[in-house]
Design an enzyme around this catalytic site. Structure first.
Site, PDB file in Angstrom:
ATOM      1  N   GLY A  35       0.813  -1.205   0.000  1.00  0.00           N
ATOM      2  CA  GLY A  35       0.000   0.000   0.000  1.00  0.00           C
ATOM      3  C   GLY A  35       0.845   1.253   0.000  1.00  0.00           C
ATOM      4  O   GLY A  35       0.422   2.297   0.517  1.00  0.00           O
ATOM      5  N   ASN A  37       1.459   3.284  -2.258  1.00  0.00           N
ATOM      6  CA  ASN A  37       1.079   4.281  -3.264  1.00  0.00           C
ATOM      7  C   ASN A  37       0.216   5.414  -2.704  1.00  0.00           C
ATOM      8  O   ASN A  37      -0.053   6.384  -3.406  1.00  0.00           O
ATOM      9  CB  ASN A  37       0.317   3.610  -4.412  1.00  0.00           C
ATOM     10  CG  ASN A  37      -0.948   2.931  -3.927  1.00  0.00           C
ATOM     11  OD1 ASN A  37      -0.888   1.857  -3.341  1.00  0.00           O
ATOM     12  ND2 ASN A  37      -2.111   3.538  -4.169  1.00  0.00           N
ATOM     13  N   GLY A  39      -1.581   7.454   1.183  1.00  0.00           N
ATOM     14  CA  GLY A  39      -1.741   7.550   2.624  1.00  0.00           C
ATOM     15  C   GLY A  39      -0.431   7.434   3.385  1.00  0.00           C
ATOM     16  O   GLY A  39       0.626   7.891   2.948  1.00  0.00           O
ATOM     17  N   GLY A  41       1.329   4.822   3.901  1.00  0.00           N
ATOM     18  CA  GLY A  41       2.284   3.996   3.180  1.00  0.00           C
ATOM     19  C   GLY A  41       3.127   4.787   2.205  1.00  0.00           C
ATOM     20  O   GLY A  41       4.323   4.514   2.028  1.00  0.00           O
ATOM     21  N   SER A 164      -3.187  -1.015  15.132  1.00  0.00           N
ATOM     22  CA  SER A 164      -4.048   0.132  15.405  1.00  0.00           C
ATOM     23  C   SER A 164      -4.606   0.004  16.810  1.00  0.00           C
ATOM     24  O   SER A 164      -4.935  -1.100  17.265  1.00  0.00           O
ATOM     25  CB  SER A 164      -5.203   0.196  14.400  1.00  0.00           C
ATOM     26  OG  SER A 164      -6.149   1.170  14.784  1.00  0.00           O
ATOM     27  N   TYR A 189     -13.305  -4.341  11.787  1.00  0.00           N
ATOM     28  CA  TYR A 189     -12.023  -3.702  11.496  1.00  0.00           C
ATOM     29  C   TYR A 189     -11.082  -3.852  12.693  1.00  0.00           C
ATOM     30  O   TYR A 189      -9.906  -4.219  12.541  1.00  0.00           O
ATOM     31  CB  TYR A 189     -12.225  -2.228  11.176  1.00  0.00           C
ATOM     32  CG  TYR A 189     -10.920  -1.475  11.024  1.00  0.00           C
ATOM     33  CD1 TYR A 189     -10.137  -1.620   9.882  1.00  0.00           C
ATOM     34  CD2 TYR A 189     -10.462  -0.624  12.038  1.00  0.00           C
ATOM     35  CE1 TYR A 189      -8.928  -0.939   9.752  1.00  0.00           C
ATOM     36  CE2 TYR A 189      -9.262   0.064  11.914  1.00  0.00           C
ATOM     37  CZ  TYR A 189      -8.506  -0.105  10.770  1.00  0.00           C
ATOM     38  OH  TYR A 189      -7.307   0.569  10.643  1.00  0.00           O
TER      39      TYR A 189
END
Length: 313
Positions: A35, A37, A39, A41, A164, A189
């Site tokens: 990821g 690409n 945010g 990341g 998280s 989540y």
């Protein structure tokens, strides 16, 4: 695996001096950021690229990955950055993704990619797994398997798993891991992130038992808002109004550039040891990264079986 931990923020005293703006060189090393690409990341990848390492963006969208690589190169002279196709929802494709690295070793993988759905409808991957659990946890679990030989070939390979604090209030129902009976987006989540973090800690325990030099580290990025994130057009271009409205929140949280710091330190700092949790020092929400006791009480729960036996706790 940790059974309990304090609720305190990571201790500043437990960390060695570290300057998030003056990172050590990592020439010759290769890092994969899932990821990478967008945010957090993206900023992990941008900061790692500034160390001279080769940074590989794992993304299922080639166009977005190309845009991210272009942005990184515009800010990091001579950046070594490339892309491999990575679809964590398609478990059968992950062996090919690992092979696409075309490398004889991998110094670190940052398990950053993830999804969070707010809609009430339960979604599934093409493999039939609940989407958040399947992508956030199972995909990274399987990818680690295929990357294991490359990580072991590095002098000190690292697996950095992004957790998280959404996991703090959740338990894993071992009879309903994929939320087929009790699906609530926020709860599912949180459970997917708890599964990731438990995996990161247990992986390190098993690596130590097996005498491996690979380290498994868990990170928490803290609170990260788009409005506090530096612009990276066309990837991220907040308006002036959006940035001004977000300023008061900066007292408690931070932007995604700063949220990348725990993962970057977990990759680069030679003092990092396996089994640690790295998170922002200020209440786990903002500030430079620090390590300390896990800030989550790790709990698993078996649902009550249909036959009425007492559930294990």
């Amino acid at each position: 695996m940790p059974s309990a931990a304090s609720s305190e923020a990571p201790s500043e005293a437990s960390t060695a001096p570290w300057d998030v703006h003056r990172l050590p060189r990592a020439d010759g090393k290769t890092f994969l950021v899932t990821g990478g690409n967008a945010g957090i990341g993206y900023f992990v990848a941008e900061q790692l690229a500034g160390t001279g390492a080769t940074v590989v963006l794992g993304s299922r969208d080639a166009d977005k990955a190309d845009a991210a690589a272009t942005s990184i190169r515009s800010r990091v002279p001579d950046a070594r950055v490339r892309h491999i196709r990575l679809d964590l929802a398609d478990l059968a494709s992950l062996k090919a993704s690992a092979e696409a690295l075309r490398s004889d070793r991998l110094d670190a993988v940052v398990h950053n990619a993830g999804v969070k759905f707010d809609q009430p409808d339960r979604r599934e991957t093409g493999d039939g797994h609940e989407a958040m659990f399947g992508i956030n946890h199972l995909g990274h679990f399987a990818l680690t398997h295929w990357l294991a030989p490359l990580l072991a070939a590095a002098p000190e390979g690292r697996v950095v798993t992004t957790g998280s604090f959404a996991a703090t209030s959740e338990r894993l129902d071992l009879d309903d891991l994929e939320s087929t009976r009790d699906y609530r987006p926020d709860r599912t989540y949180g459970r997917s992130k708890l599964a990731q973090m438990l995996f990161g800690f247990e992986l390190d325990r098993r690596l130590r038992t097996g005498g491996s030099t690979v380290r498994s580290v868990v990170t928490h990025p803290g609170g990260a808002l788009d409005s506090l994130t530096p612009p990276r057009p066309p990837l991220h271009a907040p308006t002036t109004g959006e940035r001004l409205r977000g300023l008061p929140a900066g007292i408690l949280v931070q932007g995604k550039e700063a949220a990348a710091w725990p993962a970057v330190r977990a990759v680069l700092d030679p003092s990092v040891t396996g089994g640690q949790l790295w998170a922002p020092r200020i209440f786990g929400l903002r500030g430079p990264p620090g390590s300390g006791p896990s800030a989550v009480i790790w709990r698993t729960r078996r649902s009550r079986p249909a036959c009425g036996r007492r559930a294990a706790t």
